[in-house]
Motif scaffolding. Structure first.
Motif, PDB file in Angstrom:
ATOM      1  N   THR A 219      -4.199  18.247 171.575  1.00 16.77           N
ATOM      2  CA  THR A 219      -4.197  19.599 172.143  1.00 16.77           C
ATOM      3  C   THR A 219      -5.625  20.035 172.447  1.00 16.77           C
ATOM      4  OG1 THR A 219      -2.373  20.040 170.627  1.00 16.77           O
ATOM      5  CG2 THR A 219      -3.318  21.936 171.776  1.00 16.77           C
ATOM      6  N   GLY A 220      -5.814  20.644 173.583  1.00 14.63           N
ATOM      7  CA  GLY A 220      -7.147  21.117 173.957  1.00 14.63           C
ATOM      8  C   GLY A 220      -7.919  20.148 174.835  1.00 14.63           C
ATOM      9  N   MET A 221      -7.398  18.935 174.995  1.00 15.16           N
ATOM     10  CA  MET A 221      -8.089  17.957 175.842  1.00 15.16           C
ATOM     11  C   MET A 221      -7.484  17.949 177.239  1.00 15.16           C
ATOM     12  SD  MET A 221      -8.797  14.674 173.390  1.00 15.16           S
ATOM     13  CE  MET A 221      -9.460  13.770 174.796  1.00 15.16           C
ATOM     14  N   VAL A 222      -8.320  18.220 178.217  1.00 17.57           N
ATOM     15  CA  VAL A 222      -7.879  18.260 179.611  1.00 17.57           C
ATOM     16  C   VAL A 222      -7.472  16.874 180.108  1.00 17.57           C
ATOM     17  CG1 VAL A 222      -8.659  18.822 181.944  1.00 17.57           C
ATOM     18  CG2 VAL A 222      -9.339  20.267 180.028  1.00 17.57           C
TER      19      VAL A 222
ATOM     20  N   ARG B 289      -3.693  15.694 179.822  1.00 14.42           N
ATOM     21  CA  ARG B 289      -2.667  16.469 180.516  1.00 14.42           C
ATOM     22  C   ARG B 289      -2.673  16.050 181.980  1.00 14.42           C
ATOM     23  NH1 ARG B 289      -2.729  21.509 183.322  1.00 14.42           N
ATOM     24  NH2 ARG B 289      -0.661  22.450 183.129  1.00 14.42           N
TER      25      ARG B 289
ATOM     26  N   ALA C  29     -11.293  33.092 184.713  1.00 14.27           N
ATOM     27  CA  ALA C  29      -9.868  33.091 185.076  1.00 14.27           C
ATOM     28  C   ALA C  29      -9.420  34.477 185.515  1.00 14.27           C
ATOM     29  CB  ALA C  29      -9.026  32.619 183.889  1.00 14.27           C
ATOM     30  N   LEU C  30     -10.061  35.491 184.975  1.00 16.92           N
ATOM     31  CA  LEU C  30      -9.595  36.860 185.177  1.00 16.92           C
ATOM     32  C   LEU C  30     -10.298  37.561 186.346  1.00 16.92           C
ATOM     33  CD1 LEU C  30      -7.480  38.302 183.576  1.00 16.92           C
ATOM     34  CD2 LEU C  30      -9.272  39.231 182.112  1.00 16.92           C
TER      35      LEU C  30
ATOM     36  N   PHE D  53     -12.146  29.641 187.940  1.00 13.23           N
ATOM     37  CA  PHE D  53     -11.682  28.524 187.126  1.00 13.23           C
ATOM     38  C   PHE D  53     -10.562  27.748 187.807  1.00 13.23           C
ATOM     39  CE2 PHE D  53      -9.059  26.976 183.426  1.00 13.23           C
ATOM     40  CZ  PHE D  53      -9.933  25.979 183.029  1.00 13.23           C
TER      41      PHE D  53
ATOM     42  N   LEU E 236     -10.627  23.849 188.804  1.00 10.14           N
ATOM     43  CA  LEU E 236      -9.634  22.878 188.332  1.00 10.14           C
ATOM     44  C   LEU E 236      -9.025  22.114 189.496  1.00 10.14           C
ATOM     45  CD1 LEU E 236      -7.482  24.467 185.471  1.00 10.14           C
ATOM     46  CD2 LEU E 236      -9.075  22.550 185.310  1.00 10.14           C
TER      47      LEU E 236
ATOM     48  N   TYR F 235      -8.350  18.153 189.889  1.00 11.02           N
ATOM     49  CA  TYR F 235      -7.043  17.563 190.170  1.00 11.02           C
ATOM     50  C   TYR F 235      -7.108  16.727 191.446  1.00 11.02           C
ATOM     51  CZ  TYR F 235      -5.424  20.974 186.686  1.00 11.02           C
ATOM     52  OH  TYR F 235      -5.245  21.708 185.541  1.00 11.02           O
TER      53      TYR F 235
ATOM     54  N   ALA G 157      -2.537  35.340 186.039  1.00 14.05           N
ATOM     55  CA  ALA G 157      -3.924  34.900 186.208  1.00 14.05           C
ATOM     56  C   ALA G 157      -4.425  34.202 184.956  1.00 14.05           C
ATOM     57  CB  ALA G 157      -4.825  36.094 186.533  1.00 14.05           C
ATOM     58  N   LEU G 158      -3.893  34.593 183.811  1.00 16.87           N
ATOM     59  CA  LEU G 158      -4.432  34.129 182.539  1.00 16.87           C
ATOM     60  C   LEU G 158      -3.697  32.914 181.988  1.00 16.87           C
ATOM     61  CD1 LEU G 158      -6.758  35.334 181.013  1.00 16.87           C
ATOM     62  CD2 LEU G 158      -5.143  36.756 179.751  1.00 16.87           C
TER      63      LEU G 158
ATOM     64  N   MET H  74      -4.946  29.459 182.665  1.00 14.11           N
ATOM     65  CA  MET H  74      -6.131  29.048 181.912  1.00 14.11           C
ATOM     66  C   MET H  74      -5.722  28.283 180.656  1.00 14.11           C
ATOM     67  SD  MET H  74      -8.914  31.445 180.015  1.00 14.11           S
ATOM     68  CE  MET H  74      -7.913  31.553 178.507  1.00 14.11           C
ATOM     69  N   PHE H  75      -4.714  28.786 179.951  1.00 10.00           N
ATOM     70  CA  PHE H  75      -4.252  28.087 178.757  1.00 10.00           C
ATOM     71  C   PHE H  75      -3.654  26.737 179.142  1.00 10.00           C
ATOM     72  CE2 PHE H  75      -4.327  32.542 177.424  1.00 10.00           C
ATOM     73  CZ  PHE H  75      -5.009  32.448 176.233  1.00 10.00           C
ATOM     74  N   ALA H  76      -2.875  26.749 180.211  1.00 13.87           N
ATOM     75  CA  ALA H  76      -2.280  25.493 180.673  1.00 13.87           C
ATOM     76  C   ALA H  76      -3.377  24.506 181.065  1.00 13.87           C
ATOM     77  CB  ALA H  76      -1.345  25.767 181.846  1.00 13.87           C
ATOM     78  N   GLY H  77      -4.319  24.972 181.859  1.00 17.79           N
ATOM     79  CA  GLY H  77      -5.351  24.081 182.394  1.00 17.79           C
ATOM     80  C   GLY H  77      -6.213  23.469 181.318  1.00 17.79           C
ATOM     81  N   ARG H  78      -6.342  24.148 180.210  1.00 21.41           N
ATOM     82  CA  ARG H  78      -7.151  23.609 179.117  1.00 21.41           C
ATOM     83  C   ARG H  78      -6.290  22.933 178.044  1.00 21.41           C
ATOM     84  NH1 ARG H  78     -12.672  25.343 178.627  1.00 21.41           N
ATOM     85  NH2 ARG H  78     -13.533  24.667 180.622  1.00 21.41           N
ATOM     86  N   ASN H  79      -5.009  22.782 178.357  1.00 22.22           N
ATOM     87  CA  ASN H  79      -4.113  22.079 177.436  1.00 22.22           C
ATOM     88  C   ASN H  79      -4.057  22.757 176.069  1.00 22.22           C
ATOM     89  OD1 ASN H  79      -2.242  20.114 176.823  1.00 22.22           O
ATOM     90  ND2 ASN H  79      -3.754  18.490 176.456  1.00 22.22           N
ATOM     91  N   LEU H  80      -4.137  24.075 176.077  1.00 25.78           N
ATOM     92  CA  LEU H  80      -4.007  24.847 174.840  1.00 25.78           C
ATOM     93  C   LEU H  80      -2.539  25.231 174.692  1.00 25.78           C
ATOM     94  CD1 LEU H  80      -7.205  26.999 175.444  1.00 25.78           C
ATOM     95  CD2 LEU H  80      -6.944  25.220 173.709  1.00 25.78           C
ATOM     96  N   ARG H  81      -2.022  25.150 173.495  1.00 24.02           N
ATOM     97  CA  ARG H  81      -0.603  25.349 173.273  1.00 24.02           C
ATOM     98  C   ARG H  81      -0.328  26.797 172.874  1.00 24.02           C
ATOM     99  NH1 ARG H  81       3.558  23.360 169.635  1.00 24.02           N
ATOM    100  NH2 ARG H  81       2.083  23.057 167.960  1.00 24.02           N
TER     101      ARG H  81
ATOM    102  N   PHE I 129      -2.365  31.077 170.068  1.00 23.55           N
ATOM    103  CA  PHE I 129      -2.350  29.732 170.636  1.00 23.55           C
ATOM    104  C   PHE I 129      -3.039  28.735 169.722  1.00 23.55           C
ATOM    105  CE2 PHE I 129      -6.767  29.447 172.266  1.00 23.55           C
ATOM    106  CZ  PHE I 129      -7.142  30.779 172.234  1.00 23.55           C
ATOM    107  N   GLU I 130      -2.763  27.492 169.986  1.00 23.24           N
ATOM    108  CA  GLU I 130      -3.294  26.419 169.149  1.00 23.24           C
ATOM    109  C   GLU I 130      -4.176  25.536 169.990  1.00 23.24           C
ATOM    110  OE1 GLU I 130      -0.504  24.340 166.330  1.00 23.24           O
ATOM    111  OE2 GLU I 130      -1.270  22.614 167.456  1.00 23.24           O
ATOM    112  N   GLY I 131      -5.335  25.170 169.442  1.00 26.33           N
ATOM    113  CA  GLY I 131      -6.240  24.269 170.137  1.00 26.33           C
ATOM    114  C   GLY I 131      -6.441  22.985 169.362  1.00 26.33           C
TER     115      GLY I 131
END
Ligand SMILES: NC(=O)c1ccc[n+]([C@@H]2O[C@H](COP(=O)([O-])OP(=O)(O)OC[C@H]3O[C@@H](n4cnc5c(N)ncnc54)[C@H](O)[C@@H]3O)[C@@H](O)[C@H]2O)c1
Ligand SMILES: NC(=O)c1ccc[n+]([C@@H]2O[C@H](COP(=O)([O-])OP(=O)(O)OC[C@H]3O[C@@H](n4cnc5c(N)ncnc54)[C@H](O)[C@@H]3O)[C@@H](O)[C@H]2O)c1
Ligand SMILES: NC(=O)c1ccc[n+]([C@@H]2O[C@H](COP(=O)([O-])OP(=O)(O)OC[C@H]3O[C@@H](n4cnc5c(N)ncnc54)[C@H](O)[C@@H]3O)[C@@H](O)[C@H]2O)c1
Ligand SMILES: NC(=O)c1ccc[n+]([C@@H]2O[C@H](COP(=O)([O-])OP(=O)(O)OC[C@H]3O[C@@H](n4cnc5c(N)ncnc54)[C@H](O)[C@@H]3O)[C@@H](O)[C@H]2O)c1
Ligand code: NA
Ligand code: NA
Lengths: 404, 404, 404, 404
Positions: free
Chosen positions: C43-46, C49, C248-249, C389, C393, C397, D248-249, D252-259, D326-328
């Motif tokens: 988790t957390g690694m681009v 994914r 992102a915002l 952001f 990305l 991709y 918009a936000l 960002m979580f998806a793109g950084r693979n944060l759960r 969220f979890e990293g």
């Protein structure tokens, strides 16, 4: 030092927890034993701070724990889950008290689940539902006495930390001791478990504290009994998080003559208490005691809503968002918001220990009946109209000064 | 009803505002006149709420305003800017009091800017810098007396609502009346304007209130003078926003024996007060009085920082974010955050009116010297160690009960 | 499975970390080894994914770590402190990788501290300050090569995760390869350590990543060298927390044609990075790269401030409060606020691993020079103007699609 | 310049608003006329910013407004209430357009309230409920045509900004043009008002936009009809506040693979839309379209809840609190929170104007059927799976580039 038996102190207090395997109970036991073993501090305990600390109070290392529950999973497993999900207690602390927990767990008896709501009783083990109410009371009382006799205790305090029950309809029908005892004898199937635990305790002369929003000792009949027999008791619903903040903050708006237009409170939490409160029946009492605080401090408040939602990932970390819309001079509208992120049971546990000590103190000094000096601990303090936290504390300090 | 002259009441109180064209002053005047004219309510005024409301206090519609300033732009223009930038006062209110503002503006005299810091005096009009200190004092005093005489006033109260000055170094050198008066006579060029305004007021027997963090009456020499001559005075730095919340909330952490690890306070605002506080010199006193509140209530706090930043677009809307990191039972770390969005001058103005009434009340009852019952109004209440807002209010209520 | 030597894979990548005992480095190493040992997820690694995961990337369990530092306290102790203060890594994970950490620690060499600022170098151990610049470069290069040779590596990637240096004045004097190399030969004492590490890496043909705001490879001279020799490199200042959210915002406000009047960002953190940034010199570069993001996305922004404060109790938990005041249709003013509470190094570590893999991939495919497809990882991406952001990305991709 | 008739432009676009006296409609009309009269700017309009601004779009000062409503209170009164309760529009703007509003109000016809739910229709005036469905459609169509003919319009666009209806059960029964038209002819009493307005528009060849969560054109049968006849149409539920931020936000979580473990959204608002959404029936559709955004962008989200509560004092100021757990890396749990305070109708109004222009543009260029380039405007864009705001905007920009 083994818990209870060969502690440094001779001043041994029996602490009977109804709901002894729940979050609050587990954290209270872990904390008390960790203090006794010298591996944690007493941060969060009101009785460890002046002026209350000057009172002669029963020592924490003399606490001997036992209790009722309807959940079979042992204390050690409960504590491990709390560590894994919440990070509290930490590994070291848990290791230091693990044996104590195992010993205490052996002293937890099966309780009654009558009228606790399906959300609570489903999948649990409890006393046979067909038992007559009077027999249930006798069984509970017998559990208290057996424990007291076997452990050579100075005193026994009963604290209800069981799950919130659905609200009892028409509680005024139990407004006299007579009416209540008649109902028990007539096998009235509407009395909820909390009332039976409370009745058994007070009738046997044990100080009783209701840490929950359930009915328990909040019945005219029980007040009459306690007053007559000189047993101290208090409740209702410990004030640990969002409501605590409200009771500190709302007086500021009142004191400055600012008009609160709306106060929205949104609580999310993920522990078993949260799950039970998902059930609207069980939530009703909680919402009532939470809501009353503001209505009392801000009689002119125009809109006051509290929500409690279940958010599993948060586990015991109760998070609240409060939004306060208020009006000041020249009709100017302003806003305050806060968020609160607290470990629910870590906030509750030290208060359980405080309350045991303080109600025992009242008992030792012959103060029976309701204990208004303990109002600061509760969302809906029995017999007390004051909800301003600061004013409530003043009463406790005055008590401490009187007895110092 | 014309302000001052032909009001319904004969009980006429002169209100001399030092900084009479500033935000706080303007809003105070607008508010008082709007109340007098019946177009706004008294929300936000402590003296309009029980038990204080039971005191016999000078009526708001008897307030006759005047003052000093170093800013030439007239009151009406100031009020219009506040309306345009902050939405307060609204159009209707402003229309109702516009003529009053114009009349009052004619009574605003040019003040002294000595030692106010460049951030304040730049681009202003003020008394000749070469005037001897004693002559400045005489001029100020003369302004007070002329006003008093021309308007047939029962009493005259002086309130300092001028910009925050840089901190005075080594204030202890003015610790006695003698030392202070000698300094004035010796033309000591380090005395700041606020001290001269305060000295002139107290020496002439006028009750004095310091609404700002500037030195003013916070000198041993002035306390001695006021005590000797029986003139009531009080200060320092009105408590209206973030610090007010702190003084209501910090006692909760203390009362529950929770250990505050860090309390971060970040204030942003966009009015002229914010601009002046951009200057580090002028900010020093403000930050000191803001910081002390927590250190006093939470003596064990580990980290306590306050920041004030200038954010032009916010105008008078002071916004604060506070982050509180604290530790509870079993070393559990928890967090509370709040944001506060208040109209700075709308919060301040009603307190100016309250203070005028309450210090006049003390004067009427022969209570000279510092007025500890007014502690709740100030961030750094002179002569009072108590910072808990609730406790401070208790003193006010006790005073009200005593005089009711 | 021992790290590096007898891993399941033959595809071994040397990862040389400058600042190898810091928070980010420690967490990166702990994470990589925990992944290799199967005790944590990615988790957390681009790069784990889609669509990036489809690239053929060097395996994490083939990473062999080494590096430079000027801090003698070993990696295991660093990791233990992180566990104790931040709760990350947890006990179990640390136990699983403890031996790996000890082995890696033996491969950490003493680095140079030239021009890192007193806040960094005080109390550290570093290469003799009197060494000629050219000799320092040779020593560093020698460290890289010795490591590469002894561990039978496919490739060696150098990543700068050392403390933020003070900004280099007039960097344009090193705008050509010639000018830079002449400066090194002429023993120019103003070149900071990060530049020497970067030069040594690129000159020896090792891909280089600057994870920090320090200068490192952000010099015209180094870009020229890398382009000429076909070495991939990228930077500057990884985007992990508040700035990530901004990137992102802010495009949302831009995309909807909403006018941002003020954007206040207040960061508090308590780790060593925070302590170093207390020093205004070291903070300058960080604030610059954080501020630029908004100015680029919102060219009409009226007020944009970032603060970073040191709050010890927070340890690695970087907390940010952002307040956005914006104007919409009909001049309506509105507000958005957010708070971010992230573990700084847990956010950074997976990106270190991602960057190693992706820059190695570029190298394997003969892509030298700056790597714009990696812009999303940085606050101030070298050679890229895009700060949105989502758009950044898209470039990554597109790269992944091209190489899939 | 009188609205519609003698404007500077000959390019006159009829804008028919269903719900023409609601908040969104009123603010759209006020804004358009204020722009036409040069008293406000176009902040908040996407079509006034590059690259969209380069398209040849119908001019705002050529918009001629009319519409249906079931609320008799005139537009001017609506606008005055908005000014008084929300501060938007301000006095000056309202004064500038007051006559225009009065003129437009005369062109508002009584609509149908069939199946809008009691919360909406109670106390309103609407077409006789006993009218046959086909007759209602004819009446509506006749209203469109009469308006078109009397005002010499280039084109007529119909926009549904009426109150949210209860969800239509089993919408798939109207999946073909045939089925839908048969239902109308057979006097099917379950078709809701929004469908009838949409059908009448599309069947008559008028471009149609559904700004609300109601069904309207989101039926297979209407899509078939629009495609066959080449009429552009789009919807559903404009994305203006909390959901906009989410879109918009969340990427960002998806793109950084944060759960994302939990995303809680709590909305409070006090306008009539909020009151209607108090009714669970009417709220269902709104909650669905709000919830889908996250589920689509974060397919692995574990918990996603949206609440909408009615808080009268907030009037049109929709306030949302979102809490994201969220979890990293290394299973580290982190948190982000935001609050959003927006004027709901001031956010919506410019999008109404944008959509009219853009759907007219499609029509002018012969693009019939659904308009995916408009996805960024909607919470549940018909025919589009992409919910990432940035990606949606890219489609609009690509469209703009194609037609520039
Ligand atoms: N901060 C706090 O945690 C806090 C504050 C105020 C009040 N409370 C109240 O304290 C109570 C306990 O909270 P918790 O978080 O420990 O909940 P919990 O669900 O973790 O524990 C409750 C325990 O009570 C047991 N129980 C339920 N019904 C019982 C019965 N009839 N007899 C015996 N045992 C029974 C359950 O099996 C469980 O072990 C709740 O009512 C809660 O509302 C908690
Ligand atoms: N909520 C609040 O607004 C609040 C709360 C507490 C304290 N205060 C204090 O009140 C004071 C006034 O605040 P404000 O917002 O009205 O500021 P302001 O800048 O709007 O007004 C200050 C006024 O004082 C005048 N002034 C400055 N130096 C003077 C001098 N030497 N003699 C006469 N006039 C002088 C200025 O010209 C200006 O008109 C400040 O010190 C502020 O810190 C305000
Ligand atoms: N989320 C994040 O943590 C994050 C994000 C972006 C950038 N960064 C940057 O990454 C860098 C490292 O952050 P950290 O939290 O690990 O800091 P840290 O202070 O924990 O670690 C820095 C390490 O670098 C070492 N060091 C300093 N100067 C050195 C030199 N000249 N040669 C070799 N070693 C040296 C220090 O001794 C220390 O061990 C900082 O520049 C920080 O700004 C961190
Ligand atoms: N930011 C926003 O305001 C926003 C964003 C997205 C969607 N929306 C949607 O836009 C719609 C309008 O919102 P609003 O705030 O203007 O609500 P509103 O209640 O102020 O206005 C709705 C209007 O529609 C009228 N109406 C209701 N049923 C009707 C019918 N059958 N025929 C004709 N008129 C009818 C009502 O009388 C009222 O005048 C709602 O569905 C809302 O959910 C609003
Ligand atoms: Na933890
Ligand atoms: Na306003």
């Amino acid at each position: 030092m083994t818990e209870g038996t060969d502690s440094a102190t001779d001043d041994r207090t029996g602490v009977w927890l109804v709901g002894a395997r729940g979050n609050v109970a587990t954290m209270s036991i872990v904390g008390a034993r960790a203090i006794a073993r010298g591996v944690t501090e007493t941060t969060g305990m009101v009785t460890e701070r002046e002026p209350v600390a000057s009172l002669e109070l029963p020592p924490i290392d003399g606490f001997v724990f036992a209790g009722h529950d309807i959940e079979p999973e042992p204390l050690v497993a409960q504590a491990e889950r709390q560590r894994d999900r919440n990070g509290v207690p930490d590994d070291e602390t848990l290791a230091a008290v693990r044996d104590d927990l195992a010993a205490i767990d052996d002293r937890i008896e099966v309780g009654t689940a009558v009228n606790c709501g399906a959300a609570v009783s489903e999948g649990s083990e409890y006393l046979d539902e067909r038992l007559a109410v009077r027999d249930v009371v006798e069984q509970i009382r017998d559990d208290y006495e057996t424990f007291r006799d076997h452990h050579d205790l100075e005193r026994l305090v009963v604290v209800n930390v069981a799950s919130t029950e659905p609200e009892l309809a028409a509680p005024e029908r139990y407004d006299s001791r007579d009416a209540l005892e008649r109902a028990i004898d007539d096998d009235d199937r509407e009395l909820p478990a909390s009332v039976l635990y409370a009745y058994a305790a007070i009738d046997a002369g044990h100080p009783f504290v209701n840490f929950t929003p359930s009915t328990a000792n909040a019945l005219g009949g029980l007040e009459e009994l306690a007053a007559a027999t000189g047993v101290p008791h208090m409740g209702r619903d410990a004030k640990t998080g969002e409501t605590l903040v409200k009771s500190a903050l709302a007086p500021m708006f009142a004191g400055r003559n600012l008009r609160v237009l709306s106060w929205e409170g949104h609580n999310i939490l993920g522990n078993k208490d949260g799950l039970v409160l998902e059930d609207e029946e069980n939530a009703a009492g909680k919402l009532a005691s939470k809501g009353d605080v503001l209505d009392s401090i801000l009689p002119d408040i125009e809109h006051n809503r509290v929500r409690i939602d279940y958010t599993p990932s948060l586990a015991d970390w109760k998070t609240a968002w409060d939004y306060i819309h208020f009006e000041g001079f020249l009709e100017t509208e302003m806003k305050m918001q806060f968020t609160w992120e607290g470990s629910d049971s870590a906030l509750a546990a030290p208060l359980v220990l405080d309350l045991v000590r303080l109600i025992a103190h009242a008992d030792d000094h012959g103060d029976g009946g309701l204990q208004p000096q303990l109002a600061s601990f509760f969302k809906a303090p029995l017999g007390v109209d004051e909800h301003d936290f600061s004013q409530q504390l003043e009463r406790l300090y005055a008590y401490a000064d009187r007895h110092a």
